[in-house]
Scaffold this motif. Structure first.
Motif, PDB file in Angstrom:
ATOM      1  N   LEU A  90      -7.770  16.824  -9.172  1.00 19.21           N
ATOM      2  CA  LEU A  90      -9.204  16.993  -8.920  1.00 19.21           C
ATOM      3  C   LEU A  90      -9.482  17.122  -7.420  1.00 19.21           C
ATOM      4  N   ALA A  91      -8.832  16.266  -6.627  1.00 20.17           N
ATOM      5  CA  ALA A  91      -9.041  16.297  -5.169  1.00 20.17           C
ATOM      6  C   ALA A  91      -8.172  17.371  -4.508  1.00 20.17           C
ATOM      7  N   ARG A  92      -7.458  18.123  -5.338  1.00 15.32           N
ATOM      8  CA  ARG A  92      -6.571  19.202  -4.895  1.00 15.32           C
ATOM      9  C   ARG A  92      -5.472  18.697  -3.966  1.00 15.32           C
ATOM     10  N   LEU A  93      -5.136  17.417  -4.113  1.00 17.59           N
ATOM     11  CA  LEU A  93      -4.085  16.837  -3.276  1.00 17.59           C
ATOM     12  C   LEU A  93      -2.703  17.253  -3.756  1.00 17.59           C
ATOM     13  N   ASP A  94      -2.631  17.812  -4.975  1.00 24.63           N
ATOM     14  CA  ASP A  94      -1.324  18.307  -5.436  1.00 24.63           C
ATOM     15  C   ASP A  94      -0.868  19.494  -4.587  1.00 24.63           C
ATOM     16  N   LYS A  95      -1.781  20.023  -3.739  1.00 25.93           N
ATOM     17  CA  LYS A  95      -1.386  21.104  -2.829  1.00 25.93           C
ATOM     18  C   LYS A  95      -0.610  20.582  -1.619  1.00 25.93           C
ATOM     19  N   ILE A  96      -0.853  19.323  -1.268  1.00 23.55           N
ATOM     20  CA  ILE A  96      -0.191  18.812  -0.056  1.00 23.55           C
ATOM     21  C   ILE A  96       0.879  17.761  -0.363  1.00 23.55           C
ATOM     22  N   PHE A  97       0.911  17.259  -1.597  1.00 20.65           N
ATOM     23  CA  PHE A  97       1.974  16.334  -1.983  1.00 20.65           C
ATOM     24  C   PHE A  97       2.866  17.005  -3.014  1.00 20.65           C
ATOM     25  N   GLN A  98       4.141  16.661  -2.954  1.00 22.32           N
ATOM     26  CA  GLN A  98       5.003  16.995  -4.076  1.00 22.32           C
ATOM     27  C   GLN A  98       4.907  15.816  -5.031  1.00 22.32           C
ATOM     28  N   ILE A  99       4.651  16.104  -6.287  1.00 22.30           N
ATOM     29  CA  ILE A  99       4.470  15.046  -7.275  1.00 22.30           C
ATOM     30  C   ILE A  99       5.428  15.303  -8.437  1.00 22.30           C
ATOM     31  N   VAL A 100       6.276  14.326  -8.727  1.00 20.65           N
ATOM     32  CA  VAL A 100       7.267  14.471  -9.791  1.00 20.65           C
ATOM     33  C   VAL A 100       7.212  13.237 -10.696  1.00 20.65           C
TER      34      VAL A 100
ATOM     35  N   PHE B  61     -29.943   7.487   0.228  1.00 24.05           N
ATOM     36  CA  PHE B  61     -28.744   8.323   0.349  1.00 24.05           C
ATOM     37  C   PHE B  61     -28.706   9.296  -0.820  1.00 24.05           C
ATOM     38  N   ASP B  62     -28.934  10.571  -0.514  1.00 29.35           N
ATOM     39  CA  ASP B  62     -28.908  11.584  -1.575  1.00 29.35           C
ATOM     40  C   ASP B  62     -27.541  12.273  -1.565  1.00 29.35           C
ATOM     41  N   PRO B  63     -26.694  11.991  -2.553  1.00 25.58           N
ATOM     42  CA  PRO B  63     -25.338  12.558  -2.540  1.00 25.58           C
ATOM     43  C   PRO B  63     -25.336  14.068  -2.710  1.00 25.58           C
ATOM     44  N   ASN B  64     -26.448  14.593  -3.242  1.00 20.99           N
ATOM     45  CA  ASN B  64     -26.483  16.042  -3.448  1.00 20.99           C
ATOM     46  C   ASN B  64     -26.641  16.811  -2.136  1.00 20.99           C
ATOM     47  N   LEU B  65     -26.897  16.081  -1.034  1.00 19.82           N
ATOM     48  CA  LEU B  65     -26.985  16.723   0.281  1.00 19.82           C
ATOM     49  C   LEU B  65     -25.641  16.680   1.023  1.00 19.82           C
ATOM     50  N   VAL B  66     -24.651  16.039   0.392  1.00 17.95           N
ATOM     51  CA  VAL B  66     -23.346  15.913   1.050  1.00 17.95           C
ATOM     52  C   VAL B  66     -22.445  17.067   0.615  1.00 17.95           C
ATOM     53  N   PRO B  67     -21.923  17.857   1.566  1.00 19.83           N
ATOM     54  CA  PRO B  67     -21.045  18.966   1.166  1.00 19.83           C
ATOM     55  C   PRO B  67     -19.710  18.436   0.648  1.00 19.83           C
ATOM     56  N   PRO B  68     -19.078  19.167  -0.268  1.00 17.99           N
ATOM     57  CA  PRO B  68     -17.776  18.723  -0.767  1.00 17.99           C
ATOM     58  C   PRO B  68     -16.720  18.813   0.327  1.00 17.99           C
ATOM     59  N   PRO B  69     -15.642  18.010   0.229  1.00 23.26           N
ATOM     60  CA  PRO B  69     -14.596  18.102   1.249  1.00 23.26           C
ATOM     61  C   PRO B  69     -13.922  19.469   1.210  1.00 23.26           C
ATOM     62  N   PRO B  70     -13.331  19.896   2.340  1.00 16.39           N
ATOM     63  CA  PRO B  70     -12.702  21.223   2.367  1.00 16.39           C
ATOM     64  C   PRO B  70     -11.469  21.264   1.475  1.00 16.39           C
ATOM     65  N   ASP B  71     -11.115  22.476   1.061  1.00 17.33           N
ATOM     66  CA  ASP B  71      -9.905  22.675   0.273  1.00 17.33           C
ATOM     67  C   ASP B  71      -8.703  22.404   1.187  1.00 17.33           C
ATOM     68  N   PRO B  72      -7.833  21.433   0.822  1.00 22.44           N
ATOM     69  CA  PRO B  72      -6.733  21.118   1.742  1.00 22.44           C
ATOM     70  C   PRO B  72      -5.726  22.251   1.892  1.00 22.44           C
ATOM     71  N   ASP B  73      -5.355  22.518   3.151  1.00 27.61           N
ATOM     72  CA  ASP B  73      -4.359  23.547   3.460  1.00 27.61           C
ATOM     73  C   ASP B  73      -3.069  22.819   3.855  1.00 27.61           C
ATOM     74  N   PRO B  74      -1.963  23.035   3.105  1.00 30.17           N
ATOM     75  CA  PRO B  74      -0.721  22.316   3.403  1.00 30.17           C
ATOM     76  C   PRO B  74      -0.272  22.483   4.850  1.00 30.17           C
ATOM     77  N   ALA B  75      -0.629  23.617   5.478  1.00 32.41           N
ATOM     78  CA  ALA B  75      -0.168  23.892   6.835  1.00 32.41           C
ATOM     79  C   ALA B  75      -1.068  23.278   7.906  1.00 32.41           C
ATOM     80  N   ASP B  76      -2.197  22.725   7.491  1.00 32.59           N
ATOM     81  CA  ASP B  76      -3.155  22.233   8.477  1.00 32.59           C
ATOM     82  C   ASP B  76      -3.607  20.806   8.144  1.00 32.59           C
TER      83      ASP B  76
END
Lengths: 112, 120
Positions: A90-100, B61-76
């Protein structure tokens, strides 16, 4: 917090004997992992097979550990239950961790 | 109580996680620099669905005003999220996250469209 460790070559296997990795445990967990890294561990297998519940604080603490290691893929997670695995995806952490599934598979991934 | 109502165990686990996230948020943020105050929890299951509400009288605190976290990039590593995942997890447990602030009371409700069927 109950953690057990053992070494396989230069890989540290960390097994968490807690049913919950939540906001009550996350700080201690983060500090413990920080300690292992400070003592020189650069590649870690994190065994979550005893953990039944993880919240966002727990996920954040695992990500912090990955950041401390510095490179993606130097932390391999093994044994998460279905509920915990769903959160990683859900948190898309499977992109940065290897999970086995098993510790042996994790060690194979790290070529031990 | 959710289990006693006969709701499915996988959904109950997800709602438990949501309640944990929402109450932790209240503990951490709602009463920052304020005197300790109320933390209420309400469960309502009717013919429209299940509503789980967390109530406090702290900072709005209105959670609907909070943007979702970015999509994680393995290289960054800068994109690897250490926080901000809680609300995403809460939303995943239900169908709609609703916020209302009336006077000094904040009500954050997670609604799941799982209607209660009355016995025939």
């Amino acid at each position: 917090m109950h953690i057990e460790t053992n070494n396989h070559g230069d890989v540290l296997v960390v097994k968490l004997f807690e049913s919950r990795l939540d906001s009550y445990v996350a700080t201690d967990f983060r500090d413990a992992m920080d300690g292992f890294i400070s003592q020189g561990s650069e590649r870690i297998v994190l065994d979550l097979s005893k953990v039944e519940f993880v919240d966002s604080s727990g996920l954040g603490a695992i990500v912090t550990t990955q950041k401390r290691l510095g490179r993606a893929r130097d932390l391999v997670i093994c044994g998460p239950c279905e509920t915990v695995m769903r959160l990683f995806k859900l948190a898309r952490l499977d992109k940065i961790f290897q999970i086995v599934n098993t510790e042996d598979q994790a060690l194979t991934v790290l070529e031990v | 109580m959710l289990t006693e109502w006969g709701l499915p165990s996988d959904r109950v686990a997800a709602w438990e996680m949501a309640v944990s996230e929402l109450t932790t948020n209240v503990f951490r943020h709602s009463y920052k620099n304020l005197s300790p105050g109320v933390l209420g929890l309400s469960l309502n299951w009717d013919d429209t669905g299940l509503t789980i509400s967390v109530i406090d009288e702290g900072h709005p605190f209105d959670p609907n005003l909070v943007p979702p976290p970015p999509d994680p990039d393995p290289a960054d590593p800068r994109t690897w999220p250490e926080g901000g995942m809680g609300l995403m997890m809460v939303r995943s447990a239900g169908d709609d996250l609703r916020y209302a602030s009336t006077g000094k009371r904040n009500v954050l409700s997670l609604f799941t469209a799982l209607p209660r069927v009355s016995p025939a």
